[in-house]
Design an enzyme around this catalytic site. Structure first.
Site, PDB file in Angstrom:
ATOM      1  N   THR A  47       0.843  -1.223   0.017  1.00 47.40           N
ATOM      2  CA  THR A  47      -0.060  -0.193   0.020  1.00 47.40           C
ATOM      3  C   THR A  47       1.030   1.266  -0.084  1.00 47.40           C
ATOM      4  OG1 THR A  47      -1.849  -1.203   1.370  1.00 47.40           O
ATOM      5  CG2 THR A  47      -2.016   1.207   1.164  1.00 47.40           C
ATOM      6  N   TYR A 110     -13.181  -4.348  -2.744  1.00 43.99           N
ATOM      7  CA  TYR A 110     -14.308  -3.924  -3.668  1.00 43.99           C
ATOM      8  C   TYR A 110     -15.322  -5.088  -3.747  1.00 43.99           C
ATOM      9  CZ  TYR A 110     -17.357  -1.670  -7.024  1.00 43.99           C
ATOM     10  OH  TYR A 110     -18.156  -1.059  -7.696  1.00 43.99           O
ATOM     11  N   TYR A 136      -3.146 -10.201   4.906  1.00 47.53           N
ATOM     12  CA  TYR A 136      -3.019  -8.722   5.233  1.00 47.53           C
ATOM     13  C   TYR A 136      -4.436  -8.294   5.505  1.00 47.53           C
ATOM     14  CZ  TYR A 136      -2.149  -3.633   4.787  1.00 47.53           C
ATOM     15  OH  TYR A 136      -2.176  -2.121   4.760  1.00 47.53           O
ATOM     16  N   ARG A 141      -9.371   0.054   4.562  1.00 49.17           N
ATOM     17  CA  ARG A 141      -9.214   0.252   3.220  1.00 49.17           C
ATOM     18  C   ARG A 141      -9.882  -0.726   2.131  1.00 49.17           C
ATOM     19  NH1 ARG A 141      -4.772   3.082   0.770  1.00 49.17           N
ATOM     20  NH2 ARG A 141      -3.451   4.100   2.369  1.00 49.17           N
ATOM     21  N   LYS A 164      -0.516  -9.628   8.917  1.00 47.15           N
ATOM     22  CA  LYS A 164      -0.299  -8.277   9.124  1.00 47.15           C
ATOM     23  C   LYS A 164      -1.556  -7.777   9.552  1.00 47.15           C
ATOM     24  CE  LYS A 164       0.789  -3.669   7.190  1.00 47.15           C
ATOM     25  NZ  LYS A 164       1.336  -2.703   5.922  1.00 47.15           N
ATOM     26  N   ILE A 206       4.996  -4.192  10.572  1.00 47.69           N
ATOM     27  CA  ILE A 206       5.272  -3.948   8.834  1.00 47.69           C
ATOM     28  C   ILE A 206       4.747  -2.367   9.185  1.00 47.69           C
ATOM     29  CG2 ILE A 206       4.542  -4.135   6.588  1.00 47.69           C
ATOM     30  CD1 ILE A 206       4.329  -7.139   7.289  1.00 47.69           C
TER      31      ILE A 206
END
Length: 295
Positions: A47, A110, A136, A141, A164, A206
């Protein structure tokens, strides 16, 4: 017990762009800076690296370059996630060919699949590569959370070795640690939660913060693991105002501004992201300067 990819600070590095694409001269400078200042691993094309605006070819070139520059000195982890399972497999297989040490795969965004869909997605990818995979979870997001029960199911897959965790939900992270134990390492995905997640058995972070201050970020983890709890706490709390500034606008807008402030030429993010506002730049510069002698 599965093999741990790294312990400590894994920097999710930003990607410098110029008119020709990726600015590899500046990328090399950042990689060398990270290694010299004690970063324990690097994540490329995540990202923070603006992978969503990079072409397949740019990602391949960046991954290949990072592995060559690191040359085995620290692990290189490639972000290969997406919302199209077929394309994630393609990118993950290519990253494996290019010599990375592990993959970081974000939940599909999405589409907003179900928990059963997450299990199917990660299973499909894991079958096609032999590299260790870091899940992740960043619901802010993607709109998709990986529940502790799904983590347990995915931890049964041999090459899914870590997560993560950027949900911000410490109760959920505690449940993941309880359910998965040594079958799933946990890395903090939020710089302001490094110590709380370490206290639950996490292996490190991270990090976005470590683009600017890799040594400080590494030392938060190393002091905690060495039993120097007061020092670890002091470093974590000292860093909080800078962390808040680095997320005062959408990542990686502030961190690219911060890298420019400390002597790199990282330009501005690609559209649809834009340059950091001037008033927030002032705050960011003040916080960077304040921490210059803190490590």
């Amino acid at each position: 017990m599965k093999k741990t990819i790294f312990t400590g600070c894994g920097t999710a590095i930003a990607t410098p762009f110029d008119d020709n694409g990726v600015n590899f001269k500046e990328l090399q400078k950042l990689i060398e800076f990270q290694i010299s200042e004690g970063a324990d691993a690097l994540v490329v094309c995540g990202t923070t690296g603006e992978s969503s605006t990079m072409s397949f070819e740019e990602k391949c070139d960046t991954i290949k370059f990072a592995t060559q520059i690191s040359n085995g000195r620290i692990p290189i982890i490639a972000g290969t996630g997406g919302n199209n399972t077929k394309e994630v497999i393609k990118m993950s297989k290519k990253a494996e060919e290019l010599g990375v040490d592990a993959l970081l795969i974000v939940t599909p965004y999405y589409n907003k699949t179900t928990q059963a869909g997450l299990v199917a997605h990660y299973n499909a990818v894991a079958k096609e590569v032999s590299l260790p995979i870091i899940l992740y979870s960043v619901p802010s997001r993607t709109g998709v959370n990986i529940t502790p029960e799904t983590c347990l199911e995915l931890s049964k897959i041999e090459n899914i070795v870590a997560i993560k965790e950027a949900s911000g939900n410490l109760s959920q992270i505690a449940d993941i640690a309880h359910l998965c134990g040594d079958n799933l390492d946990i890395y903090s995905g939020n710089d302001d939660q490094i110590l709380p997640i370490l206290s639950l058995g996490g292996k490190g972070v991270i990090s976005v913060l470590s683009n600017i201050y890799p040594k400080l970020t590494h030392n938060i983890v190393s002091n905690f693991l060495d039993g120097n709890l007061e020092k670890a706490k002091s470093l974590q709390l000292d860093a909080l105002p800078l962390i808040h500034s680095l997320f005062s606008e959408v990542n990686p807008i502030p961190v690219k501004a911060g890298l420019n402030m400390i002597g790199f030429d990282f330009g501005i993010p690609r559209l649809p992201l834009v340059e950091m506002t001037e008033n927030k730049k002032v705050v960011l510069k003040n916080e960077i300067d304040r921490l210059k002698n803190v490590d």
